[in-house]
Design an enzyme around this catalytic site. Structure first.
Site, PDB file in Angstrom:
ATOM      1  N   HIS A  37       8.771  10.554 -28.319  1.00 18.23           N
ATOM      2  CA  HIS A  37       7.674  10.342 -29.089  1.00 18.23           C
ATOM      3  C   HIS A  37       7.069   8.809 -28.320  1.00 18.23           C
ATOM      4  O   HIS A  37       5.926   8.969 -28.273  1.00 18.23           O
ATOM      5  CB  HIS A  37       7.856  10.191 -30.516  1.00 18.23           C
ATOM      6  CG  HIS A  37       7.436  11.583 -31.311  1.00 18.23           C
ATOM      7  ND1 HIS A  37       8.539  12.402 -31.294  1.00 18.23           N
ATOM      8  CD2 HIS A  37       6.416  12.167 -31.755  1.00 18.23           C
ATOM      9  CE1 HIS A  37       7.637  13.602 -31.733  1.00 18.23           C
ATOM     10  NE2 HIS A  37       6.637  13.455 -32.437  1.00 18.23           N
ATOM     11  N   LYS A 102      13.081  17.954 -40.841  1.00 18.72           N
ATOM     12  CA  LYS A 102      13.700  17.977 -42.213  1.00 18.72           C
ATOM     13  C   LYS A 102      13.349  16.830 -42.958  1.00 18.72           C
ATOM     14  O   LYS A 102      13.152  15.847 -42.503  1.00 18.72           O
ATOM     15  CB  LYS A 102      15.316  18.309 -42.080  1.00 18.72           C
ATOM     16  CG  LYS A 102      15.928  17.010 -41.571  1.00 18.72           C
ATOM     17  CD  LYS A 102      17.492  17.275 -41.727  1.00 18.72           C
ATOM     18  CE  LYS A 102      18.253  16.390 -41.076  1.00 18.72           C
ATOM     19  NZ  LYS A 102      18.567  15.121 -41.782  1.00 18.72           N
TER      20      LYS A 102
END
Lengths: 174, 280
Positions: A37, A102
């Site tokens: 990222h 998650k």
């Protein structure tokens, strides 16, 4: 309620999804976690070419264990999503339609899902061996030097997920 | 004096890592099975069932249980009548780690410098805690610690006046803040007392105890039961999807502390609690 979704995703595909609904996702998805990222954001800032076109795509927050000979991929369950929260909006602005991870995400992300019509899907943590069975192909396409954190292009078939945040910004965990 | 080759310790560590990454410890498997017996809703049941299916598949096909094969943490209790021979003990242990993570196709998740973040490429170094004990045996306890749960851990320097109620509130607050992130049902390790670093170490050591085993300190055993119920009533459930099973266990360890302090550390472990031990 079980939804069968195929990537790339269109906004129309997302409208029926509600937090807690089950999804079986098929098609191409891309992996990226913390380090990837950071690099993607740097490329966006500098106007460089991204490793893949974001529009309509889905990013899976995942770094697999190494692939043994003869296998498609190693264990490949989700990592915790909140670590990517501060790096997600620029990707949504470029058309990213789904993220898979998650855990709980920030309010800012829920708001952004609504603004940019995207969804956050939840995979179960700690069952990476089982998830290796839904991946039919895997290939590193960028940042190979990052090892487990490289960007991979995966093909999945009926990847079982839950809707975490829908495209109206409603959060399963709120 | 008894002589022990450090290479033997490295070998034992290698063997543990090649097992614990592919097979849930017996106590964890039993605890998940018991939790399944108590859940009546479809979603939490389905998640607990998948944990057991994952374990069966991982063991059968030699796929790691989880892609986060952790940072290796080793507690070594060394009898003071032992003489260690061969390479420096940490060199031998790190060799055992490197070999297991290469041969087992386990993920290398360790970066050499926390700020520069370049991967060491072989999952070393491990984290090693030593203590000297009476006798001529070595007890080695090992866990591979994933960071989804490690990141949800907290330390509080409470005031003596906060007492048991304050400690309990801090533990519950930590579990509630963690929510779905650390892969519940979790195991909660609590370290009370000592100094800042001692409390943290106790909380990690508390995670090494088998689920279902009694706390040797009867008063702490009572607290564990009470806090377990309080955690259950938070209703977080497997993966935060609701249900009765938020934790598989609460383990407390304590140590003498200073008149001015009440340090509390809460170390959280995920549902898989990959731990094992060996006596040499």
């Amino acid at each position: 309620m079980i939804h069968h979704l195929k990537t790339p995703l269109a906004e129309a595909d997302l409208q029926a999804l509600r937090p807690g609904d089950e999804v079986l996702l098929s098609g191409i998805i891309y992996t990226a976690r913390d380090a990837a990222h950071q690099r993607i954001l740097t490329l966006i800032e500098e106007g460089g070419d991204l490793p893949f076109e974001l529009s309509g795509q889905v990013i899976y927050y995942m770094g697999p264990s190494p692939t043994p000979a003869g296998a498609v991929i190693g264990a490949c369950g989700p990592t915790t999503a909140y670590r990517m929260d501060e790096m997600t909006v620029p990707l949504l602005q470029r058309g990213l339609k789904g993220t898979i991870g998650k855990g709980k995400r920030s309010e800012k992300i829920a708001e952004a899902m609504k603004t940019y019509q995207s969804v956050y899907l939840i995979a179960v943590g700690g069952i990476g061996a089982l998830y290796s069975q839904v991946v039919t192909s895997s290939e590193v396409i960028a940042f190979e030097d990052l090892g487990a954190e490289a960007v991979r292009k995966l093909r999945v078939k009926d990847f079982p997920l839950y809707v975490g945040i829908d495209c109206r910004g409603r959060d399963l965990y709120e | 004096m008894r002589r022990v080759a450090t290479a033997l310790l490295g070998e034992k560590l290698y063997e543990i890592l090649m097992k614990v990454n592919f097979e849930l410890p017996e106590d964890v498997r039993v605890a998940i099975g018991e939790a399944l017996g108590k859940e009546d809703q479809a979603v939490p049941r389905s998640i607990l069932e998948r944990l057991l299916e994952n374990n069966a598949l991982a063991t059968e096909k030699r796929i790691p249980l989880c892609q986060d094969t952790g940072m290796v943490v080793v507690f070594l209790e060394i009898g003071q009548e032992i003489i260690l021979e061969g390479d420096f003990v940490e060199t031998a242990l790190n060799l055992g780690i490197a070999r297991a993570y290469e041969e087992g196709y386990l993920r290398k998740s360790v970066v050499l410098n926390p700020l520069e973040r370049v991967n060491t490429g072989d999952n070393t170094p491990g984290i090693f805690h030593y203590s000297l004990v009476p006798g001529d045996r070595i007890r080695m306890r090992v866990t591979v610690k994933g960071f989804g749960s490690e990141n949800m851990s907290r330390l509080g320097m409470l005031k003596p006046g906060d007492g048991v109620a304050g400690v309990k509130a801090f533990v519950l607050e930590t579990v509630a803040l963690a929510g779905p992130n650390p892969c519940p049902p979790i195991i909660v390790g609590v370290g009370i007392g000592g100094t800042m670093e001692k409390a943290a170490l106790l909380s990690k050591e508390a995670l090494m105890r088998d689920l279902g085993s009694a706390n040797p300190d009867g008063k702490l055993a009572v607290l564990e039961k009470e806090w377990m119920q309080a955690i259950e009533s938070l209703g977080i459930g497997p993966m935060g999807m609701g249900g009765k099973t938020t934790a598989l266990g609460v383990h407390i360890k304590s140590y003498p502390t200073h008149i001015a302090g009440l340090p509390v550390a809460v170390n959280i472990n995920c549902h898989s609690s990959r731990h094992s031990e060996v006596m040499v």
